[in-house]
Design a protein around this motif. Structure first.
Motif, short mmCIF file in Angstrom:
data_model
loop_
_atom_site.label_atom_id
_atom_site.label_comp_id
_atom_site.label_asym_id
_atom_site.label_seq_id
_atom_site.Cartn_x
_atom_site.Cartn_y
_atom_site.Cartn_z
N SER A 329 1.80 -1.87 -12.91
CA SER A 329 3.02 -1.38 -12.29
C SER A 329 3.00 -1.68 -10.80
CB SER A 329 3.20 0.13 -12.51
OG SER A 329 2.30 0.85 -11.68
N ARG A 330 4.14 -1.44 -10.16
CA ARG A 330 4.25 -1.63 -8.72
C ARG A 330 4.36 -0.29 -8.01
NH1 ARG A 330 8.67 -6.65 -8.60
NH2 ARG A 330 7.28 -8.24 -9.51
N ASN A 331 3.74 0.75 -8.56
CA ASN A 331 3.85 2.06 -7.93
C ASN A 331 2.70 2.36 -6.97
OD1 ASN A 331 1.70 2.76 -9.63
ND2 ASN A 331 3.02 3.79 -11.12
N VAL A 332 1.83 1.37 -6.73
CA VAL A 332 0.75 1.51 -5.77
C VAL A 332 0.77 0.30 -4.84
CG1 VAL A 332 -1.75 1.64 -5.42
CG2 VAL A 332 -0.70 2.84 -7.34
N LEU A 333 0.92 0.54 -3.54
CA LEU A 333 0.91 -0.53 -2.55
C LEU A 333 -0.17 -0.22 -1.53
CD1 LEU A 333 2.44 -3.14 -1.63
CD2 LEU A 333 3.74 -1.67 -0.09
N ASP A 334 -1.07 -1.18 -1.33
CA ASP A 334 -2.22 -0.99 -0.44
C ASP A 334 -2.30 -2.10 0.60
OD1 ASP A 334 -3.28 1.37 -1.57
OD2 ASP A 334 -4.28 0.24 -3.14
N ALA A 351 1.54 3.15 0.11
CA ALA A 351 2.49 3.97 -0.67
C ALA A 351 1.96 4.10 -2.08
CB ALA A 351 3.87 3.33 -0.67
N HIS A 352 1.74 5.32 -2.53
CA HIS A 352 1.24 5.58 -3.88
C HIS A 352 2.21 6.50 -4.60
CE1 HIS A 352 -3.30 4.48 -3.36
NE2 HIS A 352 -2.50 3.58 -2.81
N GLY A 353 2.70 6.06 -5.74
CA GLY A 353 3.61 6.86 -6.55
C GLY A 353 3.10 6.98 -7.96
N SER A 354 4.03 7.17 -8.89
CA SER A 354 3.66 7.29 -10.30
C SER A 354 4.84 6.85 -11.15
CB SER A 354 3.27 8.73 -10.64
OG SER A 354 4.37 9.61 -10.39
N GLY A 355 4.57 6.64 -12.43
CA GLY A 355 5.64 6.31 -13.36
C GLY A 355 6.40 5.06 -12.95
N SER A 356 7.71 5.19 -12.84
CA SER A 356 8.57 4.04 -12.53
C SER A 356 8.78 3.83 -11.03
CB SER A 356 9.93 4.22 -13.22
OG SER A 356 10.58 5.40 -12.74
N ASP A 357 8.07 4.56 -10.19
CA ASP A 357 8.18 4.33 -8.74
C ASP A 357 7.88 2.87 -8.43
OD1 ASP A 357 8.79 6.96 -8.28
OD2 ASP A 357 6.73 7.54 -7.78
N TRP A 384 9.05 1.07 6.32
CA TRP A 384 8.19 0.37 7.29
C TRP A 384 7.05 1.27 7.73
CZ3 TRP A 384 7.44 1.99 12.43
CH2 TRP A 384 8.22 3.08 12.83
N GLN A 385 5.98 0.63 8.17
CA GLN A 385 4.85 1.32 8.77
C GLN A 385 4.31 0.46 9.90
OE1 GLN A 385 1.91 3.16 6.16
NE2 GLN A 385 3.33 3.09 4.42
N ARG A 386 3.77 1.13 10.91
CA ARG A 386 3.22 0.43 12.08
C ARG A 386 1.84 0.98 12.39
NH1 ARG A 386 5.72 0.78 18.24
NH2 ARG A 386 4.24 -0.66 19.24
N PHE A 387 0.87 0.08 12.57
CA PHE A 387 -0.50 0.47 12.86
C PHE A 387 -0.99 -0.21 14.14
CE2 PHE A 387 0.01 0.75 8.29
CZ PHE A 387 -0.56 1.98 7.99
N ALA A 388 -1.79 0.52 14.91
CA ALA A 388 -2.45 -0.06 16.08
C ALA A 388 -3.95 0.22 15.96
CB ALA A 388 -1.87 0.50 17.36
N PHE A 389 -4.69 -0.13 16.98
CA PHE A 389 -6.13 0.08 17.00
C PHE A 389 -6.46 1.04 18.13
CE2 PHE A 389 -5.22 -3.92 15.01
CZ PHE A 389 -6.08 -3.96 13.94
#
Length: 400
Positions: A329-334, A351-357, A384-389
């Motif tokens: 499934s596409r309900n987990v994005l890493d 983003a972590h979901g379940s089922g049909s997410d 969207w997400q933004r990360f720095a160091f």
């Protein structure tokens, strides 16, 4: 007797049709082989200001949803474009939106992140299929998968998938260019350059999805794929003006699509690809001569459910990959990180979901000392997400 004759005629027509399709696929393949010569040696460049020392960890700077055009319930396939320090925005986002995927009212939407206010602008539509069709001289049924690039003169280029009859597998790639080099987002508009000349069969069945790889000469390499009957990845070469200079097939395999390009060294790159075989992994090809030749190498150990990935190298030994990591499934994005392009430990759960997410079709770029990501969220919006160091992370407005 009549029924037998009718059945024979239909079988014959079906056979002729099937043979015709096979012949067309074979001819397109032969044509690609003829066009896929060796392109000149190219050297890639790291994103400006992205050479972060190894070992520094990510710090979340912000997250949310990019504004949608009003009364638009569906969105998919975003692309992120890093903007120069002289621009009032840090990043520009493009995606396709409408009533649903393939609906008649789907258009290419855009928004930009203002570095002073630290907010996304209201979204607006910037490409309409009717206007594109009028400029091309033939009708367009669908638009999708916008990919943005900034040329050596500061103009934004968009490469979009456009279909007529036959659906996505019979699509073409339309190249559009910003009408002027102004920075007023409210006036951003595009004109058609042309349909990319990729095959004799009306340039059919080539699709674009992921960001280009920037080159030292101001040009870029745009990863695309072929999708009629068989699927394979191709690299397109453009100069700093956006002129198409040639194409090279990335892999000899026939079940790979949507390649994303990562730089290991100036002339050594990886292509990581969606794999439609039962393997359930991320496929890999490599070039060591600046895109002149490619060879297949073993797939990654990362699980992937036949879904698009997005990669970026921000410096030597700092490679990033946004990917779905659930087999079915596409309900987990890493987000994973690598020092060598082979081993990819988890860097951040996106983003972590379940089922049909569904969290899918990620995009990634570097701007304002930050790693930016966007992705489809439930097919309803773009998140969207933004990360720095640690050395660059701050809650204050960044200086330019």
């Amino acid at each position: 007797m009549f029924e037998s004759l009718t059945a024979f005629v239909f079988r014959s027509r079906g056979t002729r049709f099937a043979c015709g399709v096979l012949i067309c696929v074979a001819l397109v393949g032969l044509d690609l082989g003829r066009r896929s010569g060796v392109t000149p040696l190219a050297t890639a460049v790291w994103p400006v200001g992205a050479q972060v020392a190894a070992g520094q960890t990510l710090v979340l700077q912000g997250r949310g949803h990019i504004p949608m055009p009003q009364q638009t319930p569906a969105a998919h396939a975003s692309s992120l474009l890093a903007l120069p320090a002289t621009h009032p925005a840090s990043v520009m986002a493009f995606w396709f939106a409408g009533a649903r995927e393939s609906a008649d009212n789907v258009q290419i939407a855009a928004s930009q992140f203002d570095w002073r206010t630290q907010q996304w602008s209201a979204a607006r539509f910037v490409v309409n299929r009717h206007e594109v069709g009028a400029q091309l001289g033939f009708g367009i049924r669908r638009l999708g998968n916008p990919v943005a690039w900034l040329d050596a003169h500061g103009k934004v280029h968009l490469f979009v998938v456009a279909t007529g009859l036959g659906g996505w597998a019979a699509a073409r790639i339309v190249h559009l260019r910003q009408r002027d080099a102004g920075q007023d987002f409210s006036k951003l508009s595009f004109e058609v350059v042309r349909v990319l000349p990729l095959s004799w069969l009306w340039n059919t069945s080539f699709l674009v999805r992921t960001a280009p790889l920037a080159l030292a000469d101001g040009g870029m390499v745009l990863p695309v794929h072929f999708e009629l009957g068989i699927k394979y990845p191709v690299a397109l070469r453009f100069d700093g003006n956006g002129e198409f200079k040639g194409m090279v097939r990335i892999s000899s395999r026939k079940h790979l699509l949507q390649p994303t390009l990562l730089m290991l060294k100036e002339a050594e790159w990886l292509a990581l690809m969606r794999d439609q075989s039962p393997m359930g992994k991320v496929a890999v090809a490599q070039t060591t001569d600046g895109g002149q030749h490619w060879r297949d190498v073993p797939e990654l150990t990362l699980d992937n459910p036949d879904s698009s990935v997005a990669g970026l190298a921000t410096g030597p030994g700092r490679l990033w990959l946004a990917h779905n990591s659930s087999l079915h499934s596409r309900n987990v994005l890493d987000l994973s990180e690598s020092t060598d392009g082979k081993n990819w430990p988890l860097a951040q759960a996106l983003a972590h979901g379940s089922g049909s997410d569904e969290y899918s079709y990620p995009a990634i770029t570097w701007a304002d000392d930050s790693l930016w990501l966007s992705y489809t969220d439930q097919r309803q919006r773009i998140s969207w997400q933004r990360f720095a160091f640690p050395a660059t992370s701050s809650t204050s407005t960044p200086a330019r």
